[in-house]
Design a protein around this motif. Structure first.
Motif, PDB file in Angstrom:
ATOM      1  N   UNK A 196      53.431  48.059  28.303  1.00 44.69           N
ATOM      2  CA  UNK A 196      52.344  48.781  28.964  1.00 44.69           C
ATOM      3  C   UNK A 196      52.069  48.185  30.347  1.00 44.69           C
ATOM      4  N   UNK A 197      52.137  49.009  31.383  1.00 42.44           N
ATOM      5  CA  UNK A 197      51.885  48.549  32.750  1.00 42.44           C
ATOM      6  C   UNK A 197      50.459  48.034  32.911  1.00 42.44           C
ATOM      7  N   UNK A 198      49.510  48.596  32.150  1.00 40.50           N
ATOM      8  CA  UNK A 198      48.120  48.116  32.236  1.00 40.50           C
ATOM      9  C   UNK A 198      48.024  46.675  31.751  1.00 40.50           C
ATOM     10  N   UNK A 199      48.763  46.346  30.697  1.00 40.21           N
ATOM     11  CA  UNK A 199      48.780  44.975  30.185  1.00 40.21           C
ATOM     12  C   UNK A 199      49.329  44.029  31.241  1.00 40.21           C
ATOM     13  N   UNK A 200      50.385  44.456  31.915  1.00 42.89           N
ATOM     14  CA  UNK A 200      50.957  43.623  32.979  1.00 42.89           C
ATOM     15  C   UNK A 200      49.951  43.404  34.099  1.00 42.89           C
ATOM     16  N   UNK A 201      49.250  44.459  34.474  1.00 39.62           N
ATOM     17  CA  UNK A 201      48.249  44.350  35.544  1.00 39.62           C
ATOM     18  C   UNK A 201      47.099  43.427  35.141  1.00 39.62           C
ATOM     19  N   UNK A 202      46.663  43.545  33.893  1.00 36.09           N
ATOM     20  CA  UNK A 202      45.577  42.705  33.386  1.00 36.09           C
ATOM     21  C   UNK A 202      45.992  41.230  33.410  1.00 36.09           C
ATOM     22  N   UNK A 203      47.206  40.943  32.938  1.00 31.14           N
ATOM     23  CA  UNK A 203      47.683  39.565  32.888  1.00 31.14           C
ATOM     24  C   UNK A 203      47.966  39.014  34.282  1.00 31.14           C
ATOM     25  N   UNK A 204      48.388  39.887  35.190  1.00 33.74           N
ATOM     26  CA  UNK A 204      48.598  39.464  36.583  1.00 33.74           C
ATOM     27  C   UNK A 204      47.273  39.030  37.202  1.00 33.74           C
ATOM     28  N   UNK A 205      46.227  39.828  36.984  1.00 39.15           N
ATOM     29  CA  UNK A 205      44.900  39.488  37.513  1.00 39.15           C
ATOM     30  C   UNK A 205      44.371  38.217  36.882  1.00 39.15           C
ATOM     31  N   UNK A 206      44.602  38.075  35.581  1.00 33.12           N
ATOM     32  CA  UNK A 206      44.135  36.877  34.875  1.00 33.12           C
ATOM     33  C   UNK A 206      44.853  35.630  35.393  1.00 33.12           C
ATOM     34  N   UNK A 207      46.147  35.753  35.641  1.00 32.35           N
ATOM     35  CA  UNK A 207      46.926  34.631  36.164  1.00 32.35           C
ATOM     36  C   UNK A 207      46.421  34.214  37.536  1.00 32.35           C
ATOM     37  N   UNK A 208      46.110  35.214  38.366  1.00 31.78           N
ATOM     38  CA  UNK A 208      45.564  34.921  39.698  1.00 31.78           C
ATOM     39  C   UNK A 208      44.237  34.178  39.583  1.00 31.78           C
ATOM     40  N   UNK A 209      43.373  34.608  38.675  1.00 27.60           N
ATOM     41  CA  UNK A 209      42.061  33.964  38.500  1.00 27.60           C
ATOM     42  C   UNK A 209      42.207  32.526  38.019  1.00 27.60           C
ATOM     43  N   UNK A 210      43.171  32.289  37.137  1.00 21.88           N
ATOM     44  CA  UNK A 210      43.419  30.921  36.654  1.00 21.88           C
ATOM     45  C   UNK A 210      43.899  30.042  37.801  1.00 21.88           C
ATOM     46  N   UNK A 211      44.869  30.555  38.572  1.00 17.96           N
ATOM     47  CA  UNK A 211      45.395  29.786  39.707  1.00 17.96           C
ATOM     48  C   UNK A 211      44.305  29.511  40.734  1.00 17.96           C
ATOM     49  N   UNK A 212      43.461  30.488  40.996  1.00 16.81           N
ATOM     50  CA  UNK A 212      42.366  30.324  41.940  1.00 16.81           C
ATOM     51  C   UNK A 212      41.416  29.215  41.486  1.00 16.81           C
TER      52      UNK A 212
END
Length: 217
Positions: free
Chosen positions: A178-194
């Motif tokens: 699911x592309x939505x799952x990928x987008x959600x995890x991408x945003x989450x990864x960015x927030x963790x890195x930030x």
């Protein structure tokens, strides 16, 4: 008589200066000890969140893979790990007392005083970045997982430890495509890195404070 008064005033000034110097040495020593303890805890927090980011990266790498590849990994365990972020709360008894009591003026080092102001400012930014991570998790990640994953299966690897998977039918493969799952995890990864970058910025300021206080006692 005038000479006697002047001498008495001079002695009083010497005594005040000596007392202020002793107070400054105690303040600097206590700041040094507090920040050394905080740095150790902060370094553990940075390490913990880098491990979380690594798990999020593993999840991202599994998205779009065929079923036989996905079945070789434990997606539920990886997801549980990505949710295990924590707010960093340093001890601030000494630094807050120094600021609130006006004792900051006793510190003769201009650079140390500026670093203490930087610390307070960076700590506020760190809290803002944590709140961004938490809001992202609550609004995006958990909202998505509740609809598309088994939270029981995920929580089985956390503090709940159900030791049993859900009795309801569920397959992570559909979610992994699911592309939505990928987008959600991408945003989450960015927030963790930030958040990690904010923690590392705190560590840099903390190290400079420790180095500065080491010079003064």
């Amino acid at each position: 008589m005038v000479i006697g008064i002047l001498i008495a005033l001079q002695i009083n000034n010497w005594n005040n200066e000596a007392a202020n110097k002793r107070d400054e040495q105690n303040i600097v020593k206590n700041l040094n000890l507090e920040f050394k303890k905080n740095r150790k805890n902060l370094q553990e927090s940075i390490k913990h969140h880098k491990q979380i980011l690594s798990c999020a990266t593993d999840v991202m790498n599994l998205i779009g893979e065929p079923k036989e590849v996905l079945n070789k990994h434990n997606l539920d365990s990886l997801l549980e790990r990505t949710l295990d972020y924590r707010s960093y709360k340093p001890s601030q008894a000494v630094v807050l007392d120094v600021i609130s009591s006006g004792k900051l003026n006793l510190i003769s080092s201009d650079s140390l005083r500026l670093l203490i102001f930087d610390w307070s400012s960076n700590l506020e930014k760190n809290e803002e970045n944590y709140l961004t991570l938490d809001e992202s998790n609550q609004d995006l990640v958990l909202t998505y997982l509740i609809k598309n994953a088994s939270m029981k299966n995920i929580d089985n690897y956390g503090i709940l430890q159900w030791n049993k998977k859900t009795k309801l039918y569920h397959d992570n493969y559909n979610m992994s495509q699911d592309i939505e799952f990928e987008n959600v995890m991408d945003n989450h990864s960015w927030s963790i890195l930030n958040y990690i970058m904010a923690l590392e910025n705190l560590e840099n300021t903390m190290t400079r404070i420790i180095e500065e206080t080491n010079k003064n006692f």
